[in-house]
Design a protein around this motif. Structure first.
Motif, PDB file in Angstrom:
ATOM      1  N   VAL A  81       5.379   1.258   3.193  1.00  0.00           N
ATOM      2  CA  VAL A  81       4.239   1.132   2.283  1.00  0.00           C
ATOM      3  C   VAL A  81       2.933   1.286   3.063  1.00  0.00           C
ATOM      4  CG1 VAL A  81       2.976  -0.468   0.784  1.00  0.00           C
ATOM      5  CG2 VAL A  81       5.441  -0.219   0.547  1.00  0.00           C
ATOM      6  N   TYR A  82       2.869   0.699   4.249  1.00  0.00           N
ATOM      7  CA  TYR A  82       1.671   0.821   5.076  1.00  0.00           C
ATOM      8  C   TYR A  82       1.403   2.281   5.427  1.00  0.00           C
ATOM      9  CZ  TYR A  82      -1.675  -0.024   8.814  1.00  0.00           C
ATOM     10  OH  TYR A  82      -2.797  -0.017   9.598  1.00  0.00           O
ATOM     11  N   ARG A  83       2.464   2.991   5.828  1.00  0.00           N
ATOM     12  CA  ARG A  83       2.301   4.407   6.199  1.00  0.00           C
ATOM     13  C   ARG A  83       1.980   5.274   4.973  1.00  0.00           C
ATOM     14  NH1 ARG A  83       7.445   4.694  10.236  1.00  0.00           N
ATOM     15  NH2 ARG A  83       6.507   3.497  11.934  1.00  0.00           N
ATOM     16  N   ALA A  84       2.638   4.998   3.844  1.00  0.00           N
ATOM     17  CA  ALA A  84       2.428   5.815   2.648  1.00  0.00           C
ATOM     18  C   ALA A  84       1.007   5.672   2.102  1.00  0.00           C
ATOM     19  CB  ALA A  84       3.438   5.441   1.567  1.00  0.00           C
ATOM     20  N   THR A  85       0.421   4.488   2.242  1.00  0.00           N
ATOM     21  CA  THR A  85      -0.931   4.260   1.724  1.00  0.00           C
ATOM     22  C   THR A  85      -1.984   4.373   2.822  1.00  0.00           C
ATOM     23  OG1 THR A  85      -0.739   1.871   2.053  1.00  0.00           O
ATOM     24  CG2 THR A  85      -0.080   2.746  -0.098  1.00  0.00           C
ATOM     25  N   ARG A  86      -1.550   4.672   4.038  1.00  0.00           N
ATOM     26  CA  ARG A  86      -2.447   4.784   5.205  1.00  0.00           C
ATOM     27  C   ARG A  86      -3.230   3.491   5.419  1.00  0.00           C
ATOM     28  NH1 ARG A  86      -4.229  10.677   3.487  1.00  0.00           N
ATOM     29  NH2 ARG A  86      -2.415  11.786   4.282  1.00  0.00           N
ATOM     30  N   GLY A  87      -2.546   2.381   5.168  1.00  0.00           N
ATOM     31  CA  GLY A  87      -3.151   1.080   5.400  1.00  0.00           C
ATOM     32  C   GLY A  87      -4.042   0.589   4.275  1.00  0.00           C
ATOM     33  N   ASN A  88      -4.177   1.357   3.218  1.00  0.00           N
ATOM     34  CA  ASN A  88      -5.046   0.977   2.097  1.00  0.00           C
ATOM     35  C   ASN A  88      -4.275   0.134   1.088  1.00  0.00           C
ATOM     36  OD1 ASN A  88      -7.295   2.317   3.079  1.00  0.00           O
ATOM     37  ND2 ASN A  88      -6.552   4.257   2.267  1.00  0.00           N
ATOM     38  N   MET A  89      -3.788  -0.974   1.525  1.00  0.00           N
ATOM     39  CA  MET A  89      -3.041  -1.877   0.655  1.00  0.00           C
ATOM     40  C   MET A  89      -3.068  -3.272   1.248  1.00  0.00           C
ATOM     41  SD  MET A  89       0.033  -2.888   2.087  1.00  0.00           S
ATOM     42  CE  MET A  89       0.751  -2.571   3.673  1.00  0.00           C
ATOM     43  N   PHE A  90      -2.714  -4.222   0.413  1.00  0.00           N
ATOM     44  CA  PHE A  90      -2.547  -5.605   0.847  1.00  0.00           C
ATOM     45  C   PHE A  90      -1.223  -6.078   0.290  1.00  0.00           C
ATOM     46  CE2 PHE A  90      -3.114 -10.180   0.180  1.00  0.00           C
ATOM     47  CZ  PHE A  90      -3.365 -10.556   1.488  1.00  0.00           C
ATOM     48  N   MET A  91      -0.382  -6.640   1.150  1.00  0.00           N
ATOM     49  CA  MET A  91       0.970  -6.998   0.720  1.00  0.00           C
ATOM     50  C   MET A  91       1.270  -8.443   1.083  1.00  0.00           C
ATOM     51  SD  MET A  91       4.418  -4.986   1.665  1.00  0.00           S
ATOM     52  CE  MET A  91       5.965  -5.373   0.947  1.00  0.00           C
ATOM     53  N   ARG A  92       1.909  -9.129   0.155  1.00  0.00           N
ATOM     54  CA  ARG A  92       2.387 -10.493   0.377  1.00  0.00           C
ATOM     55  C   ARG A  92       3.869 -10.549   0.071  1.00  0.00           C
ATOM     56  NH1 ARG A  92      -0.378 -13.246   3.702  1.00  0.00           N
ATOM     57  NH2 ARG A  92      -2.373 -13.981   2.994  1.00  0.00           N
ATOM     58  N   THR A  93       4.625 -11.263   0.912  1.00  0.00           N
ATOM     59  CA  THR A  93       6.062 -11.444   0.673  1.00  0.00           C
ATOM     60  C   THR A  93       6.402 -12.922   0.805  1.00  0.00           C
ATOM     61  OG1 THR A  93       6.608 -11.105   3.006  1.00  0.00           O
ATOM     62  CG2 THR A  93       6.659  -9.162   1.573  1.00  0.00           C
ATOM     63  N   VAL A  94       7.349 -13.357  -0.003  1.00  0.00           N
ATOM     64  CA  VAL A  94       7.833 -14.739   0.035  1.00  0.00           C
ATOM     65  C   VAL A  94       9.343 -14.702  -0.147  1.00  0.00           C
ATOM     66  CG1 VAL A  94       7.776 -17.005  -1.081  1.00  0.00           C
ATOM     67  CG2 VAL A  94       5.705 -15.623  -0.963  1.00  0.00           C
ATOM     68  N   PRO A  95      10.108 -15.329   0.759  1.00  0.00           N
ATOM     69  CA  PRO A  95      11.569 -15.371   0.558  1.00  0.00           C
ATOM     70  C   PRO A  95      11.908 -16.127  -0.724  1.00  0.00           C
ATOM     71  CG  PRO A  95      10.980 -16.074   2.790  1.00  0.00           C
ATOM     72  CD  PRO A  95       9.701 -15.960   2.013  1.00  0.00           C
ATOM     73  N   ALA A  96      12.874 -15.625  -1.459  1.00  0.00           N
ATOM     74  CA  ALA A  96      13.311 -16.290  -2.693  1.00  0.00           C
ATOM     75  C   ALA A  96      13.955 -17.625  -2.340  1.00  0.00           C
ATOM     76  CB  ALA A  96      14.290 -15.402  -3.449  1.00  0.00           C
ATOM     77  N   ALA A  97      13.816 -18.571  -3.239  1.00  0.00           N
ATOM     78  CA  ALA A  97      14.312 -19.931  -2.988  1.00  0.00           C
ATOM     79  C   ALA A  97      15.833 -19.990  -2.927  1.00  0.00           C
ATOM     80  CB  ALA A  97      13.797 -20.873  -4.063  1.00  0.00           C
ATOM     81  N   ALA A  98      16.507 -19.138  -3.677  1.00  0.00           N
ATOM     82  CA  ALA A  98      17.972 -19.186  -3.738  1.00  0.00           C
ATOM     83  C   ALA A  98      18.553 -17.835  -3.347  1.00  0.00           C
ATOM     84  CB  ALA A  98      18.422 -19.548  -5.147  1.00  0.00           C
ATOM     85  N   GLN A  99      19.834 -17.856  -2.982  1.00  0.00           N
ATOM     86  CA  GLN A  99      20.542 -16.613  -2.718  1.00  0.00           C
ATOM     87  C   GLN A  99      21.098 -16.081  -4.034  1.00  0.00           C
ATOM     88  OE1 GLN A  99      23.494 -17.637   0.212  1.00  0.00           O
ATOM     89  NE2 GLN A  99      22.147 -17.047   1.886  1.00  0.00           N
ATOM     90  N   PHE A 100      21.240 -14.750  -4.107  1.00  0.00           N
ATOM     91  CA  PHE A 100      21.736 -14.117  -5.307  1.00  0.00           C
ATOM     92  C   PHE A 100      23.058 -13.441  -5.017  1.00  0.00           C
ATOM     93  CE2 PHE A 100      17.168 -14.352  -5.641  1.00  0.00           C
ATOM     94  CZ  PHE A 100      16.989 -14.838  -6.911  1.00  0.00           C
ATOM     95  N   GLN A 101      23.857 -13.288  -6.040  1.00  0.00           N
ATOM     96  CA  GLN A 101      25.154 -12.640  -5.900  1.00  0.00           C
ATOM     97  C   GLN A 101      25.002 -11.171  -6.281  1.00  0.00           C
ATOM     98  OE1 GLN A 101      28.228 -14.432  -8.279  1.00  0.00           O
ATOM     99  NE2 GLN A 101      29.690 -14.226  -6.630  1.00  0.00           N
ATOM    100  N   ASP A 102      25.419 -10.271  -5.378  1.00  0.00           N
ATOM    101  CA  ASP A 102      25.322  -8.848  -5.692  1.00  0.00           C
ATOM    102  C   ASP A 102      26.525  -8.408  -6.507  1.00  0.00           C
ATOM    103  OD1 ASP A 102      27.377  -8.744  -3.856  1.00  0.00           O
ATOM    104  OD2 ASP A 102      26.383  -7.393  -2.452  1.00  0.00           O
ATOM    105  N   SER A 103      26.605  -7.114  -6.794  1.00  0.00           N
ATOM    106  CA  SER A 103      27.666  -6.595  -7.663  1.00  0.00           C
ATOM    107  C   SER A 103      29.056  -6.739  -7.050  1.00  0.00           C
ATOM    108  CB  SER A 103      27.401  -5.124  -7.989  1.00  0.00           C
ATOM    109  OG  SER A 103      27.347  -4.361  -6.804  1.00  0.00           O
ATOM    110  N   LYS A 104      29.130  -6.888  -5.723  1.00  0.00           N
ATOM    111  CA  LYS A 104      30.422  -7.042  -5.049  1.00  0.00           C
ATOM    112  C   LYS A 104      30.816  -8.501  -4.870  1.00  0.00           C
ATOM    113  CE  LYS A 104      29.820  -2.737  -2.553  1.00  0.00           C
ATOM    114  NZ  LYS A 104      29.570  -2.130  -1.256  1.00  0.00           N
TER     115      LYS A 104
END
Length: 175
Positions: A20-43
């Motif tokens: 995302v940083y490379r695609a926008t050439r740094g013109n972005m602001f991003m925040r991430t937060v780990p989810a509180a619980a684990q999720f079950q995938d299709s497998k």
């Protein structure tokens, strides 16, 4: 200012941030937060997820980030922070969907358990039937058919030949 919100597997979040940083050439602001619980995938495996929000300004950046989300299998969620009523409606709708899914899941589990209990009750008789049929067909595969006559070859002790002959005669009479 525009933004995209979504959820992504935690092991892909560092790659997502770089892309995302490379695609926008740094013109972005991003925040991430780990989810509180684990999720079950299709497998059926438990997977850790991370929630993200990316702020940007250009429409072209929106398209690029959306394509990156698709390529990394991120789940995007429309979220309008400007309209509090819409946020409440979205929250209510998600909670209703979650409740419906829980009801469906519990009903499916009850049906599955019922089917498994029925199978458990009949399993022994089914296994016996399968063993008997396999034995019969195993014997039939060793027979030779000549017209309407079935020819079987076997060995028997000499002292039991009279008994075997009597059993064959009795079987001929009963059939």
């Amino acid at each position: 200012l525009r933004y995209l919100t979504g959820v992504l597997n935690s092991d892909r979040i560092a790659l997502f941030e770089r892309l995302v940083y490379r695609a926008t050439r740094g013109n972005m602001f991003m925040r991430t937060v780990p989810a509180a619980a684990q999720f079950q995938d299709s497998k059926g495996h438990l997977v850790e997820k991370t929630v993200f929000v990316v702020f940007f300004s250009a429409q072209r950046a929106h398209e690029k980030i959306r394509k990156l989300c698709d390529s990394l299998q991120a789940t995007l969620y429309p979220y309008n922070i400007d309209n509090l009523t819409e946020v409440r409606e979205t929250t209510t709708r998600v909670q209703d969907n979650l409740r419906d899914l829980e009801i469906t899941l519990s009903g499916t589990e009850a049906i599955r358990d019922d089917i498994l209990h029925k199978i458990r009750a009949n399993l022994h008789s089914w296994m016996t039937t399968v063993v008997v049929e396999k034995s019969v067909f195993g014997v039939l595969n060793n027979l030779s058919f000549k017209g309407q006559t079935v020819v079987a070859e076997c060995w028997a002790p000499l002292e039991d030949l009279d008994r075997v002959s009597g059993a064959l005669s009795a079987a001929e009479v009963t059939s």
